[in-house]
Design an enzyme around this catalytic site. Sequence first.
Site, PDB file in Angstrom:
ATOM      1  N   ASP A   1       0.846  -1.194   0.000  1.00  0.00           N
ATOM      2  CA  ASP A   1       0.000   0.000   0.000  1.00  0.00           C
ATOM      3  C   ASP A   1       0.883   1.247   0.000  1.00  0.00           C
ATOM      4  O   ASP A   1       1.690   1.443   0.912  1.00  0.00           O
ATOM      5  CB  ASP A   1      -0.912  -0.017   1.233  1.00  0.00           C
ATOM      6  CG  ASP A   1      -2.042   1.001   1.131  1.00  0.00           C
ATOM      7  OD1 ASP A   1      -2.302   1.499   0.009  1.00  0.00           O
ATOM      8  OD2 ASP A   1      -2.666   1.305   2.163  1.00  0.00           O
TER       9      ASP A   1
ATOM     10  N   HIS B   1      -3.673  13.828   1.102  1.00  0.00           N
ATOM     11  CA  HIS B   1      -3.875  12.897   2.216  1.00  0.00           C
ATOM     12  C   HIS B   1      -2.671  12.950   3.161  1.00  0.00           C
ATOM     13  O   HIS B   1      -2.838  13.105   4.377  1.00  0.00           O
ATOM     14  CB  HIS B   1      -4.080  11.474   1.684  1.00  0.00           C
ATOM     15  CG  HIS B   1      -4.183  10.442   2.765  1.00  0.00           C
ATOM     16  ND1 HIS B   1      -5.207  10.423   3.683  1.00  0.00           N
ATOM     17  CD2 HIS B   1      -3.380   9.390   3.076  1.00  0.00           C
ATOM     18  CE1 HIS B   1      -5.039   9.399   4.518  1.00  0.00           C
ATOM     19  NE2 HIS B   1      -3.926   8.761   4.174  1.00  0.00           N
TER      20      HIS B   1
ATOM     21  N   GLU C   1     -10.574   3.767   3.763  1.00  0.00           N
ATOM     22  CA  GLU C   1      -9.692   4.580   2.925  1.00  0.00           C
ATOM     23  C   GLU C   1     -10.060   4.313   1.478  1.00  0.00           C
ATOM     24  O   GLU C   1     -10.012   3.167   1.017  1.00  0.00           O
ATOM     25  CB  GLU C   1      -8.208   4.230   3.176  1.00  0.00           C
ATOM     26  CG  GLU C   1      -7.733   4.712   4.541  1.00  0.00           C
ATOM     27  CD  GLU C   1      -6.224   4.622   4.733  1.00  0.00           C
ATOM     28  OE1 GLU C   1      -5.564   3.813   4.042  1.00  0.00           O
ATOM     29  OE2 GLU C   1      -5.699   5.377   5.577  1.00  0.00           O
TER      30      GLU C   1
ATOM     31  N   GLU D   1      -9.328   3.998  -2.118  1.00  0.00           N
ATOM     32  CA  GLU D   1      -8.094   3.779  -2.869  1.00  0.00           C
ATOM     33  C   GLU D   1      -8.392   3.057  -4.176  1.00  0.00           C
ATOM     34  O   GLU D   1      -9.476   2.514  -4.364  1.00  0.00           O
ATOM     35  CB  GLU D   1      -7.107   2.909  -2.063  1.00  0.00           C
ATOM     36  CG  GLU D   1      -6.795   3.459  -0.682  1.00  0.00           C
ATOM     37  CD  GLU D   1      -5.545   2.855  -0.042  1.00  0.00           C
ATOM     38  OE1 GLU D   1      -4.700   2.282  -0.772  1.00  0.00           O
ATOM     39  OE2 GLU D   1      -5.427   2.961   1.194  1.00  0.00           O
TER      40      GLU D   1
ATOM     41  N   ASP E   1      -9.249   0.273   2.092  1.00  0.00           N
ATOM     42  CA  ASP E   1      -8.265  -0.158   3.087  1.00  0.00           C
ATOM     43  C   ASP E   1      -8.831   0.190   4.468  1.00  0.00           C
ATOM     44  O   ASP E   1      -8.568   1.261   5.008  1.00  0.00           O
ATOM     45  CB  ASP E   1      -6.945   0.577   2.816  1.00  0.00           C
ATOM     46  CG  ASP E   1      -5.885   0.285   3.860  1.00  0.00           C
ATOM     47  OD1 ASP E   1      -6.003  -0.728   4.559  1.00  0.00           O
ATOM     48  OD2 ASP E   1      -4.935   1.090   3.967  1.00  0.00           O
TER      49      ASP E   1
ATOM     50  N   ARG F   1      -8.014   3.730  13.435  1.00  0.00           N
ATOM     51  CA  ARG F   1      -7.126   4.882  13.689  1.00  0.00           C
ATOM     52  C   ARG F   1      -6.537   4.907  15.089  1.00  0.00           C
ATOM     53  O   ARG F   1      -5.403   5.352  15.279  1.00  0.00           O
ATOM     54  CB  ARG F   1      -7.878   6.193  13.443  1.00  0.00           C
ATOM     55  CG  ARG F   1      -8.404   6.357  12.044  1.00  0.00           C
ATOM     56  CD  ARG F   1      -7.297   6.317  11.022  1.00  0.00           C
ATOM     57  NE  ARG F   1      -7.829   6.456   9.669  1.00  0.00           N
ATOM     58  CZ  ARG F   1      -7.136   6.191   8.575  1.00  0.00           C
ATOM     59  NH1 ARG F   1      -5.879   5.767   8.658  1.00  0.00           N
ATOM     60  NH2 ARG F   1      -7.672   6.326   7.389  1.00  0.00           N
TER      61      ARG F   1
ATOM     62  N   GLN G   1      -3.853   2.360  15.190  1.00  0.00           N
ATOM     63  CA  GLN G   1      -2.752   2.867  14.343  1.00  0.00           C
ATOM     64  C   GLN G   1      -1.907   3.911  15.081  1.00  0.00           C
ATOM     65  O   GLN G   1      -0.683   3.858  15.070  1.00  0.00           O
ATOM     66  CB  GLN G   1      -3.351   3.469  13.065  1.00  0.00           C
ATOM     67  CG  GLN G   1      -2.324   3.949  12.041  1.00  0.00           C
ATOM     68  CD  GLN G   1      -2.996   4.533  10.788  1.00  0.00           C
ATOM     69  OE1 GLN G   1      -4.225   4.524  10.667  1.00  0.00           O
ATOM     70  NE2 GLN G   1      -2.195   5.025   9.874  1.00  0.00           N
TER      71      GLN G   1
ATOM     72  N   LYS H   1      -4.361  -2.242  10.210  1.00  0.00           N
ATOM     73  CA  LYS H   1      -4.752  -2.337   8.809  1.00  0.00           C
ATOM     74  C   LYS H   1      -4.779  -3.759   8.256  1.00  0.00           C
ATOM     75  O   LYS H   1      -5.318  -3.974   7.172  1.00  0.00           O
ATOM     76  CB  LYS H   1      -3.803  -1.496   7.952  1.00  0.00           C
ATOM     77  CG  LYS H   1      -4.109  -0.005   8.045  1.00  0.00           C
ATOM     78  CD  LYS H   1      -3.002   0.813   7.430  1.00  0.00           C
ATOM     79  CE  LYS H   1      -3.350   2.288   7.462  1.00  0.00           C
ATOM     80  NZ  LYS H   1      -4.366   2.683   6.463  1.00  0.00           N
TER      81      LYS H   1
ATOM     82  N   THR I   1      -9.008  -5.913   3.986  1.00  0.00           N
ATOM     83  CA  THR I   1      -8.885  -4.954   2.885  1.00  0.00           C
ATOM     84  C   THR I   1      -9.808  -5.448   1.779  1.00  0.00           C
ATOM     85  O   THR I   1      -9.690  -6.596   1.361  1.00  0.00           O
ATOM     86  CB  THR I   1      -7.433  -4.907   2.360  1.00  0.00           C
ATOM     87  OG1 THR I   1      -6.550  -4.684   3.462  1.00  0.00           O
ATOM     88  CG2 THR I   1      -7.251  -3.818   1.326  1.00  0.00           C
TER      89      THR I   1
ATOM     90  N   GLU J   1      -9.772  12.333   7.854  1.00  0.00           N
ATOM     91  CA  GLU J   1      -9.653  13.675   7.290  1.00  0.00           C
ATOM     92  C   GLU J   1     -11.000  14.399   7.252  1.00  0.00           C
ATOM     93  O   GLU J   1     -11.072  15.595   7.533  1.00  0.00           O
ATOM     94  CB  GLU J   1      -9.105  13.597   5.865  1.00  0.00           C
ATOM     95  CG  GLU J   1      -7.667  13.150   5.771  1.00  0.00           C
ATOM     96  CD  GLU J   1      -7.276  12.929   4.328  1.00  0.00           C
ATOM     97  OE1 GLU J   1      -6.970  13.902   3.638  1.00  0.00           O
ATOM     98  OE2 GLU J   1      -7.307  11.769   3.886  1.00  0.00           O
TER      99      GLU J   1
END
Length: 406
Positions: A129, A136, A202, A204, A236, A240, A243, A256, A260, A367
């Site tokens: 990834d 971002h 996420e 992607e 993904d 948080r 993480q 993560k 996925t 975000e």
Amino acid sequence: MPLQSFIEVSRDSHFPIQNLPFGIFQPKEGKPRVGVAIGDLIVDLSVLEELGHFRSPEFGERRVFAEDSLNAFLTLGRPASRKAREILQHLLSVDTPTLRNDPKLRARVFHAQKDVVMQLPARIGNYTDFYSSYHHAHNVGTMLRGPENALMPNWKWLPVAYHGRASSVVISGTDVRRPSGQAKPPDASVPVFGPSKSFDYELEMAFLIGPGNSLGKAVPIDRAIDHIFGFVLMNDWSARDIQAWEYQPLGPFLAKNFCTSISPWVVTLEALDPFRKPLPRQDPEPLPYLRGKNDFTFDIHLEGHLQASSMDAPHIITRTNFQNLYWSVAQQLAHHTVNGCNLQPGDLLASGTISGPTEESRGCMLELTWRGANPLKDQLTITGWCEGDGYRIGFGEVSGCVLPAV
Ligand code: MN
């Protein structure tokens, strides 16, 4: 007049004859095999192969379409994927009677998409990834370190990435369970264990590797696209709070690698060709091994939709574009192999969250809520397409429902 099929395809369908994405489907009776989507139907390539339609120098003696993954086809590379596209566009054309005028053959070759189960398109040996959206990286860096130190000093010199976990890549429609793990709330003196409180998606895209490269042999940037078969949508899923506590110094791990999701239909580079755009100028100029002669990106419109149980209809939470990525796919692949790392057919290389400069183009909740306390619940769907002249080259969707932690 654009190319037309005898199969009826609506104007807003993702799968006109100009697309023809590849996937693995399992019909009600019989084993999984390779198919191509057109309109609401699937063309069973194993039947066409059995009848000799793919006999050509590009395929040699190889039979690749009765398989339960695209891997055998991927090893054949661009000449075979181009040839397959040419053969299929001919057979499906409104001007070709072979299938159009043979009801018995049509009954064997076509399946309704609603009647089959889609599977992962490839046996994915490795998954990487990247972190290639400037906006971002800048937004996340600002949250963690402030605007002056938002980007790490390496970010504009190399496409930053981490090695993800291939075993937990799942097909669209698979439920994802909220993971439990360690987190350390800002006001706590020791970490706590429990279900993630800031579960996130996420938005992607990812590409599948066609032919690989030998161990020890770098792929030069101008040959990179010979190793790329096509693209899928990807979510993904990320925790948080897990993480934030675990990521230093070696990067994401349990935040993560639990799940996925990818979309089932792989849109080929050939189908995306008309939507190439020049890569914007990069400043500073990258090192020579990352400078392609005609490097490019794609104009792909992307959306994230959230359907919470409290909502009547899905709500669009992100609108962005593949062109928001700073690093090109050729640069990602050249960088990945420059040390001699060997990519293999079916490997999955993802873009990183595709955020743009505006608030509505932010590609994850972290975000969108600027570290706010709106954890993701219920169902998240990502979709995307290229807008052609009278048709769309679409990617279908990748969707997943969030289940509570056990
Ligand atoms: Mn990611």
